[in-house]
Design a protein around this motif. Structure first.
Motif, PDB file in Angstrom:
ATOM      1  N   THR A 110       0.819  -1.209   0.000  1.00  0.00           N
ATOM      2  CA  THR A 110       0.000   0.000   0.000  1.00  0.00           C
ATOM      3  C   THR A 110       0.852   1.257   0.000  1.00  0.00           C
ATOM      4  OG1 THR A 110      -1.614  -1.251   1.233  1.00  0.00           O
ATOM      5  CG2 THR A 110      -1.920   1.108   1.154  1.00  0.00           C
ATOM      6  N   ASN A 148      -9.044  -1.492  -3.410  1.00  0.00           N
ATOM      7  CA  ASN A 148      -9.115  -2.933  -3.630  1.00  0.00           C
ATOM      8  C   ASN A 148      -8.366  -3.719  -2.555  1.00  0.00           C
ATOM      9  OD1 ASN A 148      -6.710  -1.966  -4.396  1.00  0.00           O
ATOM     10  ND2 ASN A 148      -6.649  -2.966  -6.411  1.00  0.00           N
ATOM     11  N   LEU A 149      -7.695  -3.031  -1.660  1.00  0.00           N
ATOM     12  CA  LEU A 149      -6.951  -3.741  -0.611  1.00  0.00           C
ATOM     13  C   LEU A 149      -7.756  -3.818   0.671  1.00  0.00           C
ATOM     14  CD1 LEU A 149      -3.572  -2.004  -1.222  1.00  0.00           C
ATOM     15  CD2 LEU A 149      -4.197  -4.331  -1.851  1.00  0.00           C
ATOM     16  N   ASP A 175     -11.318  -3.534   2.508  1.00  0.00           N
ATOM     17  CA  ASP A 175     -12.714  -3.622   2.116  1.00  0.00           C
ATOM     18  C   ASP A 175     -13.518  -2.410   2.573  1.00  0.00           C
ATOM     19  OD1 ASP A 175     -12.663  -7.176   2.586  1.00  0.00           O
ATOM     20  OD2 ASP A 175     -12.467  -6.011   0.736  1.00  0.00           O
ATOM     21  N   SER A 200      -0.958  -8.613  -1.022  1.00  0.00           N
ATOM     22  CA  SER A 200      -0.508  -7.363  -0.415  1.00  0.00           C
ATOM     23  C   SER A 200      -0.154  -7.599   1.060  1.00  0.00           C
ATOM     24  CB  SER A 200      -1.620  -6.341  -0.550  1.00  0.00           C
ATOM     25  OG  SER A 200      -1.369  -5.267   0.293  1.00  0.00           O
ATOM     26  N   GLU A 239       0.798  -5.733   4.517  1.00  0.00           N
ATOM     27  CA  GLU A 239       0.737  -4.402   5.111  1.00  0.00           C
ATOM     28  C   GLU A 239       1.208  -4.391   6.553  1.00  0.00           C
ATOM     29  OE1 GLU A 239       0.474  -1.925   3.405  1.00  0.00           O
ATOM     30  OE2 GLU A 239      -0.095  -3.045   1.614  1.00  0.00           O
ATOM     31  N   ARG A 267      -5.602 -12.469  -0.614  1.00  0.00           N
ATOM     32  CA  ARG A 267      -5.208 -11.181  -1.163  1.00  0.00           C
ATOM     33  C   ARG A 267      -4.328 -10.359  -0.221  1.00  0.00           C
ATOM     34  NH1 ARG A 267     -10.608  -8.928  -2.777  1.00  0.00           N
ATOM     35  NH2 ARG A 267     -10.014  -7.397  -1.231  1.00  0.00           N
TER      36      ARG A 267
END
Lengths: 221, 444
Positions: A154, A181-182, A184, B325, B327, B362
Motif C-alpha cells: 500500500t 481494492n486492498l 474492504d 498485499s 501491510e 489477497r
C-alpha cells in the motif's frame, strides 16, 4: 528459453540440466562465480538459477555485480541456509525468488516459469521525482544518497500515485481509490496513517497537506 | 582529576585518593597547631609578666617605696627566671646587669603596657624580648617597674615542641596508610575470593559460584550463575537435539545405503519412491532440529528492531507473492527496540508472515504495537482460516493440518517454542470471513 545454472555440486548440476532440459530450457552451467559474472553479462538469459555457496565466491556478490551492470534477467537463488535474514539479504541483493535446498525439481521448474512470466509482464520503469526514485520492480524507494527503503504494497501504491504527478493535489478520495481494492472498508484514517509513515521516509516537507483539498508531493531537487 | 578517570585498580584509586587527602589534612592540622601554640604561649607569658609586676608593686608598696630594703640580687631572677628593672628617681635596679642596654630605653619611654623589642642592636642580650612596664606612685615617689622575658628561649622550646608534633604526625600518617591498606584489602577480599572462585570454576573444580559475597556483589554472582545455568541448558539442549537427530537420521541413511550398495537389486519406481521418502525424512528432521537449536532465547544485551525487521520481511514476501498485499500497521518509531534476540524475532515474524502469505487470498496485515508492560504482534490473513476445533492444536509439534500447502506446521511450532521461551502468550482466532489471526503478546 536460455537458462544459466550456477551450481558447484556436479551431481546436482547434471541432474538439474537433464530435468530442466526436459522442461524446455536450454541450460548453460558453470561451477564458478567468476565465470558466472562473465556469462551473465555476455549472454542473454531468460532466467538464472544461482547457488549462493560457490567455491570461489559468494553468489550474492555475483548477483550484485550483475545488477550494478544492469543485467536484469530474473534470478532464483538456491540456498542451504533457511535463515530469514539470508532470504531478505538475497532479495535485497536483487534476487527475484529463493528456494531452499533440498527442493523438488517440479517446484524449481514451476517457480522458474512463474518468474519468466512475471518478467515478461513487467514494465521496466523507475518513477523519479525530486531526490527520490521509486523502483517499480523492486517495490522500493531509493534516496539520492543511494539508501534503499523497502515499502509495503500500500505504501508503494500510494507513493507511486503521489510521485507520478509532483505538485498535483490528490484528494483523499482519489488516493483511497488506489487502496480501495486492498481494504474492504477503508476509512480516511487509513490514508492519514500511510501518509504519516511515508513522511517518516521522505521527510514531512516532501509530502505537504493542502487543507480540505488533499496531499501534494513536492519534487524538491 | 584526569589521572583518576581510568582507575587501573580499585585499590590503587582508593590509595591515590585517600593518601594525599590524609597527608594534606595532617599538614594543615600541624600548621594550625603551630599558630595556636604561638598565640597561646604569648598570652601566657604576657599574663605571667603582669602577675610578676603586680607582685613587685605589692612588695615595693609594703616596703613603702624603700627599694633598697627589697631582697634583690638574684632573688627575683631565681624566683621568676625573668629580668626586671625597678626605677625610682634616686636609683635604678636592673637584674641581670647585662639586660641594662635593653631595659633602659623602656624606662625612659614613659609608656605603660606590653612592649615587644625585636632585633635590639645590643650585644650579649637576647634579640627578642617581651616586657611589661608599669608606673605607679608610692607616697610622693614615682616608681617604674619592668619585667621582661627572653622570647628567643621560648621560641626555641616551642620549635622543639612543634618539631615533635611533626614527628608524631608523620607516624600517624604512616599508621593511617597502614589502616587504609588494611581496610582496602579487607573490603576487597570478596573480589579476591570471587576471582579465586572463577578460577576454580574455570578449572572445573566447582560448577557454580557459591561465595559469601557482600551485598554489592550479590547481583553479579547471581548473573554469573544465571549465565552458567543458561550455558548448561544450551549444552544439554544441543546434546539432546543431536542425539535425537542422529537417531532419526542414521536409520534412513543405513536403509538407502543398503539399497544402493546391493547392485544385484534393480531400482524400480517403488524403490526409488521409498528412497526419496527416506531422504525427505532426513531433511525434515535436520531442518526441524537446526531451526530449533538456532534460536537463542532471552539473552542479556540482545535486542531487535521490530519495525525495521518487519518492514524487510513484509517487503520480501511482497516480492515473493506479487499478487498479494502485505501491510504493516504500527505506531512505533522506526528505531524502537525490543529485548528479543534479533534472529528469534525474525523467526517469529518470518514464519507467521510466510504462513499467512501462503494461505491468504489477497491481503496479510501485520500489526506491531507496544504499551506499558506489553509488546504485541498480530498477524491476520484473509485466507480460509482454520476449523475451531483445530485452533488449540495449532503449532503443536508434529501436527500438520494441511499437506498440500506446506505451512501451519513446523513454522508455527517454532514460533510457539520461541514465544514460550520469552514467557509470552500466543493465541489463534478465526472468523468466518477473515481467515486466521495469530496474536502474540510479550509481557517483558
Amino acid at each position: 528459453m536460455r537458462l544459466l545454472l550456477v551450481e558447484d555440486d556436479r551431481l546436482l548440476a547434471e541432474g538439474l540440466v537433464r530435468q530442466l532440459g526436459k522442461a524446455g530450457f536450454s541450460v548453460d552451467t558453470t561451477p564458478s562465480a567468476r565465470e558466472a559474472v562473465v556469462l551473465g553479462e555476455q549472454e542473454d538469459y531468460r532466467a538464472v538459477v544461482l547457488d549462493l555457496g560457490l567455491p570461489d565466491g559468494n553468489g550474492l556478490d555475483v548477483l550484485r555485480k550483475w545488477r550494478t551492470n544492469h543485467v536484469s534477467c530474473p534470478v532464483l537463488i538456491l540456498t542451504a541456509r533457511g535463515d530469514w535474514q539470508d532470504k531478505v539479504n538475497g532479495l535485497k541483493a536483487g534476487a527475484d525468488d529463493y528456494l531452499a535446498k533440498p527442493f523438488q525439481t517440479e517446484e524449481l521448474i514451476a517457480r522458474l516459469n512463474a518468474l519468466v512470466r512475471r518478467s515478461e509482464g513487467r514494465v521496466h520503469a523507475q518513477v523519479k521525482a525530486g531526490r527520490f526514485e521509486l523502483d517499480e520492480n523492486r517495490q522500493s524507494l531509493k534516496m539520492d544518497d543511494g539508501v534503499e527503503h523497502t515499502l509495503t504494497g500500500t505504501e508503494f501504491r500510494l507513493l507511486r500515485c503521489l510521485m507520478s504527478r509532483p505538485g498535483h493535489v490528490f484528494s483523499k478520495e482519489q488516493l483511497m481509490e488506489q487502496l480501495y481494492n486492498l481494504n474492504d472498508s477503508p476509512s480516511e484514517n487509513v490514508i492519514e496513517a500511510y501518509i504519516r509513515r511515508l513522511r517518516k521516509l521522505v521527510g514531512s516537507e516532501t509530502i505537504s497537506t493542502r487543507r480540505g483539498q488533499g496531499y501534494i508531493f513536492n519534487a524538491i531537487p | 582529576m584526569r589521572f583518576l578517570k581510568k582507575p587501573a585498580s580499585v585499590k590503587g584509586t582508593l590509595l591515590a585518593l585517600l593518601l594525599p587527602a590524609g597527608i594534606g589534612l595532617m599538614g594543615v592540622a600541624w600548621l594550625v597547631h603551630g599558630l595556636l601554640l604561638d598565640r597561646m604561649s604569648r598570652e601566657f607569658v604576657e599574663s605571667r609578666l603582669k602577675d610578676e609586676v603586680a607582685f613587685l608593686e605589692h612588695q615595693i608598696r609594703d616596703a613603702n617605696g624603700e627599694v633598697d630594703t627589697l631582697q634583690t640580687g638574684d632573688y627575683f631572677q631565681d624566683v621568676f627566671h625573668h629580668a626586671f628593672a625597678i626605677h625610682t628617681p634616686e636609683q635604678t635596679i636592673i637584674s641581670p646587669d647585662t639586660w641594662e642596654p635593653l631595659l633602659t630605653p623602656l624606662i625612659e619611654n614613659e609608656e605603660d603596657g606590653t612592649v615587644r623589642v625585636e632585633d635590639a642592636e645590643t650585644t650579649d642580650t637576647p634579640l627578642d624580648i617581651l616586657a611589661y612596664r608599669k608606673s605607679f606612685q608610692v607616697g610622693e615617689t614615682p616608681i617604674v617597674v619592668i619585667v621582661s622575658e627572653d622570647l628567643g628561649a621560648l621560641k626555641r622550646s616551642q620549635a622543639a615542641l612543634h618539631a615533635w608534633t611533626a614527628v608524631v604526625s608523620v607516624l600517624l600518617i604512616m599508621l593511617l596508610v597502614a589502616v587504609l591498606w588494611f581496610g582496602i584489602t579487607m573490603s576487597m577480599r570478596p573480589v579476591v575470593t570471587l576471582k579465586a572462585a572463577l578460577k576454580r570454576l574455570q578449572d572445573g573444580e566447582i560448577s557454580r559460584i557459591n561465595v559469601q559475597s557482600p551485598e554489592e556483589f550479590h547481583p553479579l554472582v547471581l548473573q554469573l550463575n544465571q549465565l552458567l545455568d543458561s550455558l548448561d541448558q544450551r549444552l544439554e539442549r544441543s546434546r539432546d537435539a543431536l542425539a535425537n537427530l542422529s537417531h532419526s537420521v542414521k536409520t534412513p541413511i543405513a536403509a538407502v545405503r543398503q539399497i544402493l550398495e546391493d547392485d544385484t537389486r534393480p531400482l524400480d519406481t517403488n524403490l526409488r519412491r521409498q528412497m526419496v521418502e527416506r531422504l525427505s525424512d532426513i531433511d525434515r528432521q535436520l531442518e526441524a532440529e537446526m531451526r530449533r537449536s538456532r534460536f537463542a532465547g532471552p539473552q542479556i544485551g540482545k535486542s531487535a528492531y521490530p519495525i525495521k525487521q518487519a518492514r524487510d520481511l513484509l517487503w520480501m514476501l511482497g516480492r515473493l507473492y506479487p499478487e498479494k498485499s502485505f501491510e504493516l500497521s504500527s505506531s512505533l518509531p522506526e528505531d524502537s527496540r525490543w529485548p528479543i534476540e534479533e534472529h528469534d524475532l525474525n523467526e517469529v515474524l518470518g514464519n507467521l508472515l510466510d504462513n499467512a502469505g501462503k494461505w491468504s487470498s489477497r491481503c496479510v496485515e501485520l500489526s506491531v504495537e507496544q504499551g506499558s508492560g506489553f509488546k504485541r504482534i498480530v498477524v491476520a490473513d484473509d485466507g480460509p482460516g482454520v476449523n475451531h476445533k483445530d485452533l488449540a492444536s495449532l503449532g503443536q509439534r508434529g501436527l500438520r493440518l494441511d499437506e498440500q500447502t506446506p505451512g501451519h506446521g513446523l513454522g508455527l511450532a517454532i514460533v510457539r517454542d520461541i514465544v514460550t521461551r520469552y514467557e509470552g502468550k500466543i493465541s489463534f482466532s478465526t472468523k468466518s470471513c477473515s481467515g486466521l489471526r495469530v496474536f502474540i503478546e510479550f509481557s517483558k
